[in-house]
Design an enzyme around this catalytic site. Structure first.
Site, PDB file in Angstrom:
ATOM      1  N   HIS A  93      45.860  81.912  15.290  1.00  0.00           N
ATOM      2  CA  HIS A  93      45.176  82.450  16.480  1.00  0.00           C
ATOM      3  C   HIS A  93      44.284  81.387  17.129  1.00  0.00           C
ATOM      4  O   HIS A  93      43.279  81.718  17.749  1.00  0.00           O
ATOM      5  CB  HIS A  93      44.328  83.691  16.144  1.00  0.00           C
ATOM      6  CG  HIS A  93      45.040  84.691  15.310  1.00  0.00           C
ATOM      7  ND1 HIS A  93      45.760  85.731  15.834  1.00  0.00           N
ATOM      8  CD2 HIS A  93      45.184  84.791  13.959  1.00  0.00           C
ATOM      9  CE1 HIS A  93      46.299  86.441  14.852  1.00  0.00           C
ATOM     10  NE2 HIS A  93      45.972  85.891  13.704  1.00  0.00           N
ATOM     11  N   SER A 135      42.542  59.664  36.935  1.00  0.00           N
ATOM     12  CA  SER A 135      42.383  60.588  38.054  1.00  0.00           C
ATOM     13  C   SER A 135      42.057  59.792  39.295  1.00  0.00           C
ATOM     14  O   SER A 135      41.423  58.736  39.219  1.00  0.00           O
ATOM     15  CB  SER A 135      41.257  61.573  37.730  1.00  0.00           C
ATOM     16  OG  SER A 135      40.690  62.072  38.919  1.00  0.00           O
ATOM     17  N   LYS A 186      38.228  60.145  33.737  1.00  0.00           N
ATOM     18  CA  LYS A 186      39.366  60.885  33.195  1.00  0.00           C
ATOM     19  C   LYS A 186      40.442  60.015  32.551  1.00  0.00           C
ATOM     20  O   LYS A 186      40.743  58.932  33.008  1.00  0.00           O
ATOM     21  CB  LYS A 186      40.034  61.706  34.309  1.00  0.00           C
ATOM     22  CG  LYS A 186      39.219  62.877  34.792  1.00  0.00           C
ATOM     23  CD  LYS A 186      38.987  63.941  33.740  1.00  0.00           C
ATOM     24  CE  LYS A 186      40.185  64.821  33.513  1.00  0.00           C
ATOM     25  NZ  LYS A 186      40.478  65.693  34.629  1.00  0.00           N
ATOM     26  N   GLU A 239      51.913  67.018  29.323  1.00  0.00           N
ATOM     27  CA  GLU A 239      51.929  68.166  30.244  1.00  0.00           C
ATOM     28  C   GLU A 239      53.280  68.293  30.955  1.00  0.00           C
ATOM     29  O   GLU A 239      53.801  69.384  31.147  1.00  0.00           O
ATOM     30  CB  GLU A 239      50.815  68.013  31.287  1.00  0.00           C
ATOM     31  CG  GLU A 239      49.426  68.118  30.683  1.00  0.00           C
ATOM     32  CD  GLU A 239      48.356  67.645  31.665  1.00  0.00           C
ATOM     33  OE1 GLU A 239      48.245  68.245  32.732  1.00  0.00           O
ATOM     34  OE2 GLU A 239      47.664  66.660  31.368  1.00  0.00           O
TER      35      GLU A 239
END
Ligand code: ARG
Length: 459
Positions: free
Chosen positions: A155, A276, A282, A289
């Site tokens: 979980h 970024s 970043k 992704e």
């Protein structure tokens, strides 16, 4: 002018020509189309359906066309309807009358069915090799981190201690199953439709066993209608690839989480991360992704194929032409993802301290504390309840099971003694999990050995 101009009174509408054409995407099967034609022409010569000398000329002509396509001397004609027509037309341009004999006892329907199978057979071998290379990297990392403790989650809550090696091995076994599925898919793909004709075989005395042998198929398919209209192998492959992508996607999801400052279990190499355009701090895991994102694409390809086939009457229907873009896309996507994920994982940096810090905080040794009491004779349910009270106490006091004093322990049960500290030590917790398939070093070594054996057997 179209091949079928004799039957027609009008030229084809230009729009229909473009709409119908598949050369822009089936041109990638030029090699397989020529391979199939060479086998077919050889068989036509051997059976006496055409003159042996003509068959030889055709084979030589096809080989030249192949060489010319590969050297760039012969560009594709985008006006040709498909790769089959293009190559046949080129052969006829070069050989005249003789070239026109190639299509004896054959249809584009069985021709395309054999081409796709030949093409996908090669692609599957490449995908399996790429999956193996990824497994090899995972195995190396697993070996390196056989003793690196981190929390195992359920979980997404810290659950029990495991090692990073054990965690990575879970993916190794998923990928081994993927390879196994692909091998199984190959078995059914390795049946040859050539000789099914348009749908009803042929009156010529063809030898389908010869062509099957020449093209490396196990046998010719048993039914001509099935031969030209079956696309199960595309669907099966897209299904196998969807499962494979689902595995890569789950892994990517973990990479994304682990890269976050909240976890910081790993850091990707600069070469496999992106920045970024506005936020200078970043470092983004775009590759992971994208793999996650592209998984949906492959599922889409599977859905395309399933939907395309669901109401096709026997035998060939033009709808089937739509199979190629979908299955090619699935294959291309999987190859690209495997090629990229492998060096990304190989070069990532593992922050062992952050893993062990996370492991120390989540009471992931609570089960071991309960097990300690159980081994002292308490029923597990009672031990579980007492441990629950201890955890609540620790949270309130801002303590951990490692920092509690023996007196505090004894306040909950007299069964506790000095050994409890060893029992809740995370190392003990992991190394004590000697059960087959568990996270102890011994078990991780065994898993690595089994995975290596499975890899070798598959080769
Ligand atoms: N380009 C076609 C395909 O991909 C080849 C078969 C065409 N057959 C036909 N009867 N029109 O399916």
């Amino acid at each position: 002018m179209k091949l079928w101009a004799g039957r027609f009174t009008k030229e084809e509408n230009a729009l229909v020509n473009d709409f119908n054409a598949s050369i822009s995407f089936d041109c990638r099967m030029y090699k397989q189309d020529i391979q199939g034609s060479i086998a077919h022409a050889t068989m036509l010569g051997d059976t006496g359906i055409i003159e042996k000398s003509e068959s030889e000329k055709i084979v030589a002509g096809l080989k030249e066309i192949l060489a010319d396509i590969e050297s760039g001397k012969l560009p594709f004609d985008w006006q040709a309807e498909d790769i089959h027509m293009f190559i046949e037309a080129e052969l006829t341009r070069r050989l005249g009358e003789t070239g026109k004999r190639l299509h004896t006892a054959r249809s584009r329907n069985d021709q395309v069915a054999v081409d796709i199978r030949l093409y996908l057979k090669e692609e599957i071998s490449q995908i399996m090799a790429l999956a193996r290379a990824f497994i090899a990297v995972l195995l190396n990392k697993a070996q390196e981190h056989a003793g690196t403790i981190l929390p195992g989650y359920t979980h997404l809550q810290r659950a029990q201690p495991i090692t990073f090696g054990h965690h990575l091995l879970a993916y190794v076994f998923m990928l081994l199953r993927d390879i196994d599925r692909l091998q199984d898919c190959l078995k059914r793909m390795n049946v040859m439709p050539l000789g099914s004709g348009a749908l009803a075989g042929t009156t010529y005395p063809i030898d389908r066993f010869q062509t099957a042998g020449l093209l490396g198929f196990d046998r010719p398919c048993e039914n001509s209608l099935d031969g030209v209209s079956d696309r199960d192998f595309c669907i099966e492959l897209a299904g196998d690839l969807s499962i494979l992508m689902m595995h890569l996607s789950r892994f990517s999801e973990e990479i994304v989480l682990w890269c976050s400052w909240e976890f910081k279990f790993i850091e990707l190499d600069d070469a496999f991360a992106t920045g970024s355009s506005i936020m200078p701090q970043k470092k983004n895991p775009d590759v992971a992704e994208l793999i996650r994102g592209k998984t949906g694409r492959v599922y889409g390809d599977l859905t395309t194929l399933l939907s395309m086939m669901k109401n096709l009457p026997l035998a060939y229907n033009k709808d089937a032409q739509e199979d190629k873009q979908a299955i090619f896309d699935a294959v291309d996507t999987v190859k690209l993802c495997l090629k990229t994920v492998t060096p990304m994982v190989d070069t990532m940096r593992v922050y062992e301290e952050n893993m062990s810090r996370a492991a120390a905080k989540g009471f992931i040794n609570a089960t071991d504390c309960a097990d300690f009491l159980t081994k002292k004779g308490l029923p597990f349910r009672d031990a579980y309840k007492i441990t629950g009270q201890i955890v609540a106490y620790c949270i309130e006091q801002n303590k951990t099971l490692e920092t509690l004093s023996l007196d505090e322990y004894k306040g909950f049960s007299q069964a506790f003694d000095q050994d409890i500290f060893k029992a809740v030590d995370l190392n003990t917790c992991v190394q004590g999990r000697l059960s087959y398939g568990g996270p102890s070093r011994q078990s991780v070594e065994k898993q690595i050995e089994l995975a290596k054996k499975a890899l070798q057997q598959g080769e």
